[in-house]
Scaffold this motif. Structure first.
Motif, short mmCIF file in Angstrom:
data_model
loop_
_atom_site.label_atom_id
_atom_site.label_comp_id
_atom_site.label_asym_id
_atom_site.label_seq_id
_atom_site.Cartn_x
_atom_site.Cartn_y
_atom_site.Cartn_z
N LYS A 112 -2.14 -5.54 0.15
CA LYS A 112 -1.44 -4.25 0.17
C LYS A 112 -0.20 -4.29 -0.73
O LYS A 112 0.78 -3.61 -0.46
CB LYS A 112 -1.05 -3.90 1.60
CG LYS A 112 -2.23 -3.65 2.50
CD LYS A 112 -1.82 -3.09 3.84
CE LYS A 112 -1.35 -4.18 4.76
NZ LYS A 112 -1.03 -3.70 6.11
N THR A 113 -0.25 -5.05 -1.81
CA THR A 113 0.89 -5.20 -2.70
C THR A 113 1.36 -3.88 -3.29
O THR A 113 2.55 -3.65 -3.44
CB THR A 113 0.56 -6.18 -3.83
OG1 THR A 113 0.34 -7.47 -3.26
CG2 THR A 113 1.68 -6.28 -4.84
N PHE A 114 0.47 -2.98 -3.60
CA PHE A 114 0.85 -1.73 -4.24
C PHE A 114 0.87 -0.55 -3.27
O PHE A 114 0.92 0.60 -3.67
CB PHE A 114 -0.08 -1.44 -5.41
CG PHE A 114 0.00 -2.49 -6.46
CD1 PHE A 114 1.10 -2.58 -7.29
CD2 PHE A 114 -1.01 -3.44 -6.60
CE1 PHE A 114 1.20 -3.56 -8.25
CE2 PHE A 114 -0.92 -4.42 -7.57
CZ PHE A 114 0.18 -4.49 -8.40
N ASN A 115 0.86 -0.84 -1.96
CA ASN A 115 0.94 0.20 -0.93
C ASN A 115 2.36 0.21 -0.37
O ASN A 115 2.71 -0.61 0.46
CB ASN A 115 -0.08 -0.07 0.18
CG ASN A 115 -0.01 0.95 1.27
OD1 ASN A 115 0.66 1.96 1.17
ND2 ASN A 115 -0.74 0.69 2.35
N SER A 160 3.69 2.99 1.07
CA SER A 160 3.85 4.09 2.01
C SER A 160 3.18 3.85 3.37
O SER A 160 3.23 4.72 4.22
CB SER A 160 3.29 5.37 1.40
OG SER A 160 1.91 5.22 1.15
N GLY A 161 2.57 2.72 3.58
CA GLY A 161 1.92 2.46 4.85
C GLY A 161 2.89 1.98 5.91
O GLY A 161 4.10 2.19 5.82
N GLU A 188 3.96 -1.45 8.55
CA GLU A 188 3.86 -2.91 8.73
C GLU A 188 4.53 -3.26 10.05
O GLU A 188 5.68 -2.95 10.29
CB GLU A 188 4.57 -3.63 7.58
CG GLU A 188 4.39 -5.12 7.57
CD GLU A 188 3.00 -5.51 7.14
OE1 GLU A 188 2.41 -6.38 7.81
OE2 GLU A 188 2.49 -4.97 6.15
N ALA A 196 6.83 -4.38 -1.28
CA ALA A 196 5.86 -3.52 -0.61
C ALA A 196 5.87 -3.74 0.90
O ALA A 196 5.86 -2.77 1.68
CB ALA A 196 4.47 -3.76 -1.17
N CYS A 197 5.92 -4.98 1.31
CA CYS A 197 5.94 -5.30 2.75
C CYS A 197 7.23 -4.77 3.39
O CYS A 197 7.20 -4.21 4.48
CB CYS A 197 5.81 -6.81 2.94
SG CYS A 197 5.60 -7.31 4.64
N ARG A 243 6.97 -0.96 3.72
CA ARG A 243 6.12 -0.57 4.85
C ARG A 243 6.83 -0.80 6.18
O ARG A 243 6.69 -0.02 7.12
CB ARG A 243 4.79 -1.33 4.81
CG ARG A 243 3.90 -0.90 3.68
CD ARG A 243 2.51 -1.50 3.79
NE ARG A 243 2.49 -2.94 3.94
CZ ARG A 243 2.44 -3.80 2.93
NH1 ARG A 243 2.41 -3.36 1.69
NH2 ARG A 243 2.41 -5.10 3.16
#
Length: 107
Positions: free
Chosen positions: A16-19, A21-22, A24, A68-69, A72
């Motif tokens: 999920k490196t390029f996510n 908006s999720g 975590e 990214a992390c 999130r």
């Protein structure tokens, strides 16, 4: 059982490196940050110390998934998106504020 769960957290963090908006969860964030810091310190000790330079690819493998992390986790903890600027400036100072609060309740 626990080792496979840790591996799942680490793999999911890289996938999920390029996510940005999720969401975590706390456990996934903590495991991924500890793993990232550990492998990057070992990289610096064994490889970068001998050549006196940091490679571009290992640096990207460290920075992009961490951002990214963290993004999130900011979403999951219910903080404002403006906190992302603090994540860019001082990611390790922001670690306690992202690691300890529970996930925000959602409708």
């Amino acid at each position: 059982m626990a080792l496979t769960r840790l591996f799942h957290f680490i793999l999911a963090g890289f996938l999920k490196t390029f996510n940005f908006s999720g969401l975590e969860k706390r456990a996934g964030y903590i495991v991924f940050v500890v793993f990232q810091v550990g492998w990057f310190c070992l990289y610096l000790k064994w490889f970068a110390m001998q050549t006196s330079e940091i490679g571009f690819v290992p640096l990207l493998l460290f920075i992009l998934p961490m951002l990214a992390c963290g993004s999130r986790r900011i979403n999951d903890a219910g903080y404002s998106r403006g906190v992302f600027i603090l994540l860019l400036i001082a990611p390790y100072l922001l670690f306690p504020f992202l690691a300890f609060p529970a996930s925000a309740t959602r409708k």
